[in-house]
Motif scaffolding. Structure first.
Motif, mmCIF file in Angstrom:
data_model
loop_
_atom_site.group_PDB
_atom_site.id
_atom_site.type_symbol
_atom_site.label_atom_id
_atom_site.label_comp_id
_atom_site.label_asym_id
_atom_site.label_seq_id
_atom_site.Cartn_x
_atom_site.Cartn_y
_atom_site.Cartn_z
ATOM 1 N N ARG A 1 0.844 -1.194 0.000
ATOM 2 C CA ARG A 1 0.000 0.000 0.000
ATOM 3 C C ARG A 1 0.882 1.247 0.000
ATOM 4 N NH1 ARG A 1 -5.305 1.407 1.349
ATOM 5 N NH2 ARG A 1 -5.547 3.458 2.334
ATOM 6 N N HIS B 1 -4.480 -8.184 -7.597
ATOM 7 C CA HIS B 1 -5.489 -7.126 -7.490
ATOM 8 C C HIS B 1 -4.807 -5.784 -7.256
ATOM 9 C CE1 HIS B 1 -9.456 -5.494 -6.737
ATOM 10 N NE2 HIS B 1 -9.077 -5.026 -5.563
ATOM 11 N N ASP C 1 -5.979 -1.653 -6.487
ATOM 12 C CA ASP C 1 -7.151 -0.851 -6.151
ATOM 13 C C ASP C 1 -6.691 0.516 -5.651
ATOM 14 O OD1 ASP C 1 -9.777 -0.191 -5.847
ATOM 15 O OD2 ASP C 1 -10.179 -1.527 -4.150
ATOM 16 N N SER D 1 -8.009 4.120 -3.169
ATOM 17 C CA SER D 1 -8.477 4.286 -1.793
ATOM 18 C C SER D 1 -9.976 4.451 -1.653
ATOM 19 C CB SER D 1 -7.766 5.489 -1.152
ATOM 20 O OG SER D 1 -7.967 6.636 -1.979
ATOM 21 N N ARG E 1 -12.286 5.330 -7.888
ATOM 22 C CA ARG E 1 -12.454 4.249 -8.852
ATOM 23 C C ARG E 1 -13.336 4.666 -10.018
ATOM 24 N NH1 ARG E 1 -14.212 1.207 -4.160
ATOM 25 N NH2 ARG E 1 -12.390 0.427 -3.050
ATOM 26 N N ALA F 1 -3.139 3.852 -2.939
ATOM 27 C CA ALA F 1 -3.309 2.738 -3.877
ATOM 28 C C ALA F 1 -2.680 1.502 -3.252
ATOM 29 C CB ALA F 1 -2.660 3.045 -5.227
ATOM 30 N N GLN F 2 -3.279 0.354 -3.492
ATOM 31 C CA GLN F 2 -2.765 -0.879 -2.908
ATOM 32 C C GLN F 2 -2.843 -2.026 -3.914
ATOM 33 O OE1 GLN F 2 -5.295 0.794 -0.996
ATOM 34 N NE2 GLN F 2 -7.053 -0.198 -1.995
#
Length: 1098
Positions: free
Chosen positions: A777, A918, A920, A922, A927, A937-938
């Motif tokens: 992250r 994956h 993604d 926050s 999104r 972002a992770q």
């Protein structure tokens, strides 16, 4: 007798006993009164009768005719009798429902409402009749098969002919179904797989009969022939040609007492063929008789015959699967031995219509001099006759008086489609939907069973219970005192039930007009009817009420010879396992979902109770972490070991590991069945957990129980079935440590948590990769998303930073870029390379059509042009460097494809990988809004490790590499001199999840497991058994396996015994397992454990 119509005139000089006329011994029983005009009239009546058959369903759809209503009223007034004199049978049947051996209380024991069936009374209330017994869970359909080819999986259209199941028969090992197309389909009785299709007749295969003593199956067809088949080799032994203009062979009966075959024909005749004397006539004379028969009357008419009424589309199919069926039939006729039924063995005009049913049995009302097997016959003329058999000659001895039972006001007798016999009771299925019950001692009709709304095409008596199948699409059941037990509705409620059969192990088999063959487990219903009080499963949840393994053989009334006792016991145990699996699948034991934790505990308690019922010395739930699902512990003590005097913690044991938790069903719209209901179809079992891992757990449990019960268990076996395997095995380690003394000293860890590489070849898994999980992250110190047009260039971008870090983990080919990542990977030996090349050669030759292999070789861009693709132009062209794929598949695998498969299997099993699962941002806004810069972002990723990599070492190298790349990005930003309004922070969580596992397939334990697999599948007739099993590895990980080996070190060896195929869809929709795989998996576990004492030297 030749050419004569048998007429029985009622006169004062003929004795009449209780409503039946006997031919006077002082006069001739037959007179030659038939003329050519009579024959023409009889032929004309066939067409008229056909028209009546087509209309019959609508005629009786509302209510029975007035004479039948009057008969019902007379039956109630006289206690079910048509006369004042009551036999012992009638007195037995006069019991009220409360006196009967079965009442509504038995089926309502678990609180579910049960549909009631009236006997000669009004129809059941709609509220009770709306659900069938199988819908209520009282009767279970364990398998559903289809005679239609697999490619014809779409619904029937008006232009597409059906392939109705017209008749059934079974031997000890096979079920035979006669089809409307004229074929005989041979199904395995144990696996429900299609074994062979016999091209039997040029028109429908209408009747089957079995000579169990010789192992010969007789089939009667619409082409006027009877063929005899060897039930072991499926070769046609000879053909029997019926008499001139006989038309279709509608019914068959084989008499073992007289060694004769009786034919019921379309032209109203009954014909007898003596098997014992079949060679008494010379072949030349038989050929001369056949050459003299040149009449073509029925050759054109056979297409317009609807043998069983309105369920037929328009005609019996006159086209077999061969392109030129006539020429095929001629070639076969030239090879077969041909026999002929001569006029001396034919009773012309035995009935005044089609002879639909023939039945062999005893005749209680016969004179004492006639204490032998007789023949009952019934047909479309409504008459039921009794015949004395004598070699190849028939003599009519009785006619049941149905003259007062006229069909409505037409004066025509109702058609009798089927007959069944139970001691002194004769049952007759009528076209009106009712069933007549005749007392053969008094020759009176004593009951009229109501319930069906259309033709009763088939009747069956088993264990004094009556089963009836009708054109209304239902199967009804009646107890020994003729009380209604309810009804079964197959999946297709519009389908006509055409035939029924019952196996010796109480499995009801039904054949229907939609090509379906269904197998029904009616054991629970039988027990309730017998007053045993066994609880039945209901919709509110399954109840543990399984049949005892010591159940004695229950002889089926429909079988002339009982099957082998060992075979019966084997199938009974298999049915019991299926009953348990059916109930266990119903629990939604999904781990990691708090709302379903009670379901998980109920599933655990079910397994614990089952272990106790199967003979476990100890069964309990154990847990050391209250928040996790409990482990189910069970112990079966050794029967043959010399270690009995030692405490359990010092005894050598076999440790069986598995899990009862399952993955969520996901999108249930993708399932073709209820995910939490066991459904059998085409030899497979469908349901969540059936392959992973409830089915294999039960297979092993029942194998151990069988050895324990027989006193053949050489070593103590302990079960540890966890409920959190799909959720990281939460609490497993703590619970095992706290209860270490319960497990003894395991020498073998047995599990089944992997799958075959293909579809047809059993495998043995000896290695798995390990795994590391990581979450990465990148966060901004500003904590909020900002607009890119306003703040872009002035703030840090976490997603860009994360992308840069991910790009430094692996290159575009997937090669991992972490420094030192590959340093400790074990070199691939020449032995491994040779084994892999042999494995690839086997796969491409035998398993090229397996889904897993096909996906391995084909890439999306080249699938259409690949030599593996069925539509590829090169698929029909073989070159010097290509080999044929799976026989009959039309596929060819070239050297390039084999090289690709070799490389890809190596990558999947032998080398480490890094995967980004994956990415993604926050917030939901970031999104969905393309103008925002996310504040964080992770990414989720995993690493698969192989021998000899260390989990801790690779995990540390991953941490160091990610931090180094992040620091490099941070320094480069600082060196640019650009002032940023925020800064970035790194959060990295790396967790070793599972150690890699590699066993030595050359050890004695693995050799014993391989031998058990080879012996079991070699018994199935596998010519390639010497190559069984394939030794494979898995790319996935099971954390418990290497941990258990370390926990029980140094003496424990883990063996992963896969039962499922590559197409089982574990964790996906429509999860399944082949019934054959599950049953043979149980037998493999039995073989392995039976001899494990010698292997482990205990």
């Amino acid at each position: 007798m030749e050419g004569a119509r048998r007429t029985l005139h009622v006169s004062s000089d003929r004795p009449r006993l209780n409503g039946v006329y006997y031919p006077s011994p002082s006069t001739s029983t037959a007179t030659s009164t038939a003329t050519s005009g009579d024959r023409d009239a009889a032929r004309h009546s066939l067409c008229k009768d056909q028209q009546q058959q087509v209309e019959q369903r609508s005629i009786y759809s509302s209510s029975p005719p007035a004479p039948y209503r009057a008969g019902l009223e007379r039956g109630h007034a006289n206690g079910g009798s048509n006369g004042p004199n009551l036999s012992m049978t009638q007195q037995r049947l006069r019991r009220t429902p409360s006196q009967s051996s079965f009442s509504s209380t038995n089926l309502l024991r678990t609180g579910a409402q049960t549909p009631q069936t009236t006997i000669g009374g009004p129809s059941p209330p709609v509220a009770l009749a709306s659900l069938s017994l199988n819908q209520l869970g009282k009767v279970r359909c364990i398998q559903s098969l289809s005679q239609r080819p697999p490619s014809a999986g779409t619904p029937l259209t008006s232009e597409e002919p059906n392939d109705s199941v017209l008749t059934l028969a079974q031997s000890d090992h096979y079920v035979f179904s006669g089809s409307q197309r004229g074929d005989i389909h041979v199904w395995s009785r144990d696996t429900y797989r299609l074994i062979k299709t016999l091209r039997a007749h040029t028109a429908g295969c209408l009747s089957l009969a079995l000579d169990r003593r010789r192992g010969v199956l007789f089939s009667g067809g619409g082409d006027g022939k009877v063929r005899a088949w060897d039930v072991s080799t499926f070769k046609c032994l000879y053909a029997v040609h019926a008499g001139v203009n006989s038309g279709a062979i509608l019914s068959l009966a084989y008499s073992q007492a007289f060694d004769s075959l009786v034919l019921g024909c379309q032209n109203t005749s009954i014909q007898v063929f003596s098997i014992a004397q079949k060679d008494s006539t010379s072949r030349r004379e038989r050929m001369r008789e056949m050459a003299a028969r040149r009449s073509r009357f029925f050759d054109d008419a056979v297409e317009s015959i609807a043998v069983c009424g309105s369920f037929m589309p328009t005609a019996i199919s006159d086209t077999a699967s061969d392109d030129n069926n006539d020429s095929c039939d001629e070639r076969r006729s030239a090879e077969e031995e041909q026999y002929v039924i001569f006029d001396s063995s034919i009773v012309d005009y035995a009935h005044s219509g089609y002879v639909y049913s023939l039945l062999l049995g005893h005749f209680p009302s016969a004179p004492s001099s006639l204490d032998e097997e007789v023949l009952y016959s019934a047909g479309s003329d409504g008459e039921i006759k009794v015949w004395k058999l004598g070699g190849s000659v028939l003599e009519e001895i009785a006619l049941l008086d149905r003259g007062s039972l006229a069909d409505g006001d037409t004066g025509e007798d109702v058609c009798v489609h089927s007959l069944a016999l139970d001691d002194e009771l004769l049952f007759a299925g009528l076209q009106s939907g009712e069933i007549e019950v005749w007392d053969l001692e008094t020759m009176q009709r004593i009951r009229l069973l109501s319930g069906h709304s259309a033709n009763v095409f088939t009747l069956l008596v088993h264990a004094h219970c009556v089963y009836s199948g009708s054109a209304d699409g239902t199967i009804r059941m009646w107890s020994s005192d003729l009380q209604g037990l309810g009804w079964i509705s197959p999946a297709s409620t519009e389908s006509t039930i055409l035939c029924l059969d019952m196996s010796s192990d109480d499995i009801l088999i039904s054949g229907s007009g939609d090509s379906a063959i269904a197998f029904w487990d009616v054991t629970a219903l039988d027990q309730a009817a017998e007053g045993s009080g066994v609880p039945l499963a209901t919709n509110s949840g399954p109840a543990l009420g399984l049949r005892n393994l010591q159940d004695t053989y229950h002889h089926t009334d429909s079988a002339a010879v009982a099957p082998q006792p060992a075979l019966y016991r084997h199938r009974r145990k298999g049915h019991r396992m299926m009953q348990a699996l059916d109930q266990w699948i119903r629990f939604k034991s999904v781990s990691g979902v708090p709302e379903l934790q009670p379901e998980c505990r109920r599933a655990a308690r079910f397994l614990k109770d089952l272990m106790r019922q199967l003979g476990a010395s100890d069964a309990r739930l154990i847990s050391s972490t209250p928040s996790s699902n409990p482990l189910v512990y069970g112990r079966f003590d050794a029967s043959l070991s010399s270690e009995h005097g030692k405490p359990l913690e010092e005894q050598p044991t076999v440790f069986v590991y598995g899990h009862y938790d399952v993955m969520p069903a996901g999108d249930e719209e993708l399932w073709r069945t209820n995910p939490f209901e066991l459904v059998g179809r085409d030899g497979y079992l469908y349901g969540r957990g059936v392959s992973d891992d409830k089915g294999p757990v039960l297979a092993t449990l029942f194998a151990v129980s069988e050895l324990h019960e027989a006193g053949q268990l050489p070593i103590t076996v302990v079960f540890c079935i966890e409920g959190e395997e799909e959720h990281g095995s939460l609490g497993l380690h703590e619970t095992m440590v706290d209860h270490r003394s319960l497990f003894g000293q395991p020498r073998l860890i047995l599990l089944s948590l992997s799958y075959w590489l293909g579809e047809t070849t059993p495998c043995l898994t000896y290695g798995m990769r390990g795994s590391i999980r990581a979450n990465l992250r990148i966060e901004s110190t500003r904590r909020a998303d900002v607009h890119a047009g306003v703040w872009g260039g002035a703030v840090s971008e976490p997603l860009t930073c994360l992308s840069h870090i991910l790009s430094r983990l692996a290159d575009s080919t997937g090669n991992v870029l972490i420094p030192g990542f590959h340093d400790s990977v074990r070199d691939v030996s020449e032995k491994e390379k040779t084994a892999m090349r042999e494995l690839v050669s086997w796969i491409t030759a035998k398993e090229a059509r397996a889904p897993l292999v096909t996906r391995t070789v084909l890439s999306p861009s080249e699938s259409a042009a690949s030599p593996l693709h069925p539509l590829s132009p090169s698929s029909s062209t073989r070159t010097a460097d290509s080999v044929p794929a799976d026989p009959g598949a039309g596929l060819v695998v070239d050297e390039r494809a084999r090289a690709d498969l070799y490389d890809q299997l190596m990558q999947r099993w032998r080398f480490p990988t890094l995967t980004v699962h994956h990415v993604d941002v926050s917030t939901v806004a970031a999104r969905n809004n393309a103008t925002l810069i996310p504040a964080a972002a992770q990414a989720t990723l995993s690493v698969r490790v192989v021998p000899d990599q260390s989990l801790e070492d690779i995990a540390e190298k991953l941490r160091v590499h990610v931090k180094a790349v992040f620091d490099e990005i941070h320094r480069s930003r600082s060196s640019t001199g650009h002032a940023m309004l925020d800064d970035l922070k790194l959060h990295l969580d790396v967790r070793p999840n599972a150690q890699w596992w590699l066993a030595d397939p050359e050890t004695p334990v693995y050799q014993a497991a391989a031998r058990a697999i080879r012996e079991e599948w070699q018994q199935a007739g596998n010519e390639e058994a010497k190559h069984v099993p394939l030794l494979i590895r898995e790319g996935g990980s099971i954390p418990a396996v290497p941990w258990l080996e370390r926990f029980f070190a140094p003496g424990a060896v883990a063996v992963n015994l896969p039962m499922g195929q590559s197409s089982d869809n574990a964790h996906l929709d429509n999860e399944r397992i082949a019934l054959e795989n599950l049953m043979r998996g149980r037998q493999i576990a039995w073989r392995l454990l039976k001899g494990i004492g010698d292997v482990l030297k205990v």
